[in-house]
Design a protein around this motif. Structure first.
Motif, PDB file in Angstrom:
ATOM      1  N   ARG A 151       0.822  -1.217   0.000  1.00 48.36           N
ATOM      2  CA  ARG A 151       0.000   0.000   0.000  1.00 48.36           C
ATOM      3  C   ARG A 151       0.854   1.265   0.000  1.00 48.36           C
ATOM      4  O   ARG A 151       0.496   2.267  -0.613  1.00 48.36           O
ATOM      5  N   ILE A 152       1.970   1.218   0.708  1.00 49.65           N
ATOM      6  CA  ILE A 152       2.868   2.378   0.684  1.00 49.65           C
ATOM      7  C   ILE A 152       3.444   2.562  -0.716  1.00 49.65           C
ATOM      8  O   ILE A 152       3.561   3.691  -1.212  1.00 49.65           O
ATOM      9  N   ALA A 153       3.789   1.455  -1.372  1.00 48.47           N
ATOM     10  CA  ALA A 153       4.304   1.526  -2.744  1.00 48.47           C
ATOM     11  C   ALA A 153       3.261   2.133  -3.679  1.00 48.47           C
ATOM     12  O   ALA A 153       3.579   2.969  -4.548  1.00 48.47           O
ATOM     13  N   TRP A 198       8.112   2.911   5.467  1.00 52.72           N
ATOM     14  CA  TRP A 198       7.918   4.153   4.730  1.00 52.72           C
ATOM     15  C   TRP A 198       9.205   4.612   4.069  1.00 52.72           C
ATOM     16  O   TRP A 198       9.185   5.163   2.958  1.00 52.72           O
ATOM     17  N   ARG A 199      10.346   4.360   4.706  1.00 47.29           N
ATOM     18  CA  ARG A 199      11.630   4.762   4.120  1.00 47.29           C
ATOM     19  C   ARG A 199      11.987   3.923   2.906  1.00 47.29           C
ATOM     20  O   ARG A 199      12.871   4.292   2.129  1.00 47.29           O
ATOM     21  N   THR A 200      11.308   2.803   2.718  1.00 43.96           N
ATOM     22  CA  THR A 200      11.542   1.991   1.527  1.00 43.96           C
ATOM     23  C   THR A 200      11.139   2.745   0.262  1.00 43.96           C
ATOM     24  O   THR A 200      11.733   2.543  -0.799  1.00 43.96           O
ATOM     25  N   PHE A 201      10.155   3.627   0.370  1.00 42.19           N
ATOM     26  CA  PHE A 201       9.610   4.299  -0.815  1.00 42.19           C
ATOM     27  C   PHE A 201       9.719   5.823  -0.763  1.00 42.19           C
ATOM     28  O   PHE A 201       9.539   6.482  -1.784  1.00 42.19           O
ATOM     29  N   PHE A 202       9.999   6.374   0.419  1.00 41.42           N
ATOM     30  CA  PHE A 202      10.134   7.820   0.544  1.00 41.42           C
ATOM     31  C   PHE A 202      11.470   8.132   1.211  1.00 41.42           C
ATOM     32  O   PHE A 202      11.886   7.438   2.131  1.00 41.42           O
TER      33      PHE A 202
END
Length: 244
Positions: free
Chosen positions: A78-80, A147-151
């Motif tokens: 979902r974050i992705a 969250w740091r995986t995508f931002f």
């Protein structure tokens, strides 16, 4: 489906229907077609990415956003998806000592759905405190890593409850600066420092057995957060948890 949006007992769909009903009633007092259109779209339209974007004003002169604690523990998928939809998103993540905030959450929960913590069966309280939902909600390191995986780190601003409680005005200024908004005096509410403890009346003193339990549950997780983002507040949270 429309049937689900109209009749489902899922909380967020019930809330959307309730808001639409309240908006309809309010039209008798003050006609507002924009409010009515928004409430109808929120409640009745198919829920997809286009629907989500449509809920925010389409105005380049506005900075828009929303507040939802549950977003912190969204899945990687979902974050992705959110990163694809809004790649320039800025995230403000408010964190507090997990031992304290888990207990505060329990006070609010048991005041709503039971007869208050003072009258609750200890085993029931312990099940709630150790539930997967509680642990995921306050496992800040896990959530932050997701969250740091995508931002980038530049897009995520960690706000400490301790700072907000001690200096609400300064904290608000830092948040506005992070968002690239005007943080001048005219933008700061005059009553920014007025205490607003939403659950203060429901607060019950934490018994030692629950404090020790929560310390055991969260001590390692606090340690990981302190390793990721060393800070005097996380250092103190960790020391307190280790001392129990």
């Amino acid at each position: 489906s429309l049937t689900e949006r109209l009749f489902s007992r899922r909380y967020h769909l019930q809330a959307a229907r309730r808001h639409l009903r309240q908006t309809l009633v309010a039209q008798w007092r003050c006609w507002s077609p924009d409010d009515l259109r928004w409430a109808a779209r929120h409640c009745l339209s198919p829920r997809d990415d286009a629907w989500y974007r449509s809920l925010f004003p389409d105005d380049d002169g506005l900075t828009t956003g929303e507040i939802c604690p549950g977003y912190a523990r969204l899945s990687l998928d979902r974050i992705a998806r959110l990163a694809r939809l809004v790649p320039d998103l800025r995230v403000v993540y408010l964190v507090r000592d997990p031992v304290e905030v888990a207990w505060s959450s329990a006070c609010a929960r048991f005041a709503k759905k039971h007869e208050g913590l003072a009258n609750a069966v200890p085993e029931t309280v312990e099940r709630y405190l150790c539930s997967e939902e509680t642990i995921q909600r306050y496992d800040y390191a896990r959530n932050l890593l997701n969250w740091r995986t995508f931002f980038s780190d530049e897009q995520i601003f960690l706000v400490y409850y301790d700072d907000m409680a001690a200096g609400p005005r300064d904290t608000l200024v830092r948040i506005l600066d992070f968002l690239g908004l005007d943080s001048g005096d005219r933008r700061i509410p005059a009553d920014v420092a007025v205490p607003r403890g939403a659950h203060a009346a429901r607060r019950v003193a934490m018994a030692d057995r629950y404090r020790r339990l929560l310390a055991r549950v969260f001590v390692d997780r606090i340690g990981v957060l302190h390793h990721l983002r060393p800070h005097p507040h996380t250092e103190r949270w960790l020391a307190n948890a280790r001392s129990l």
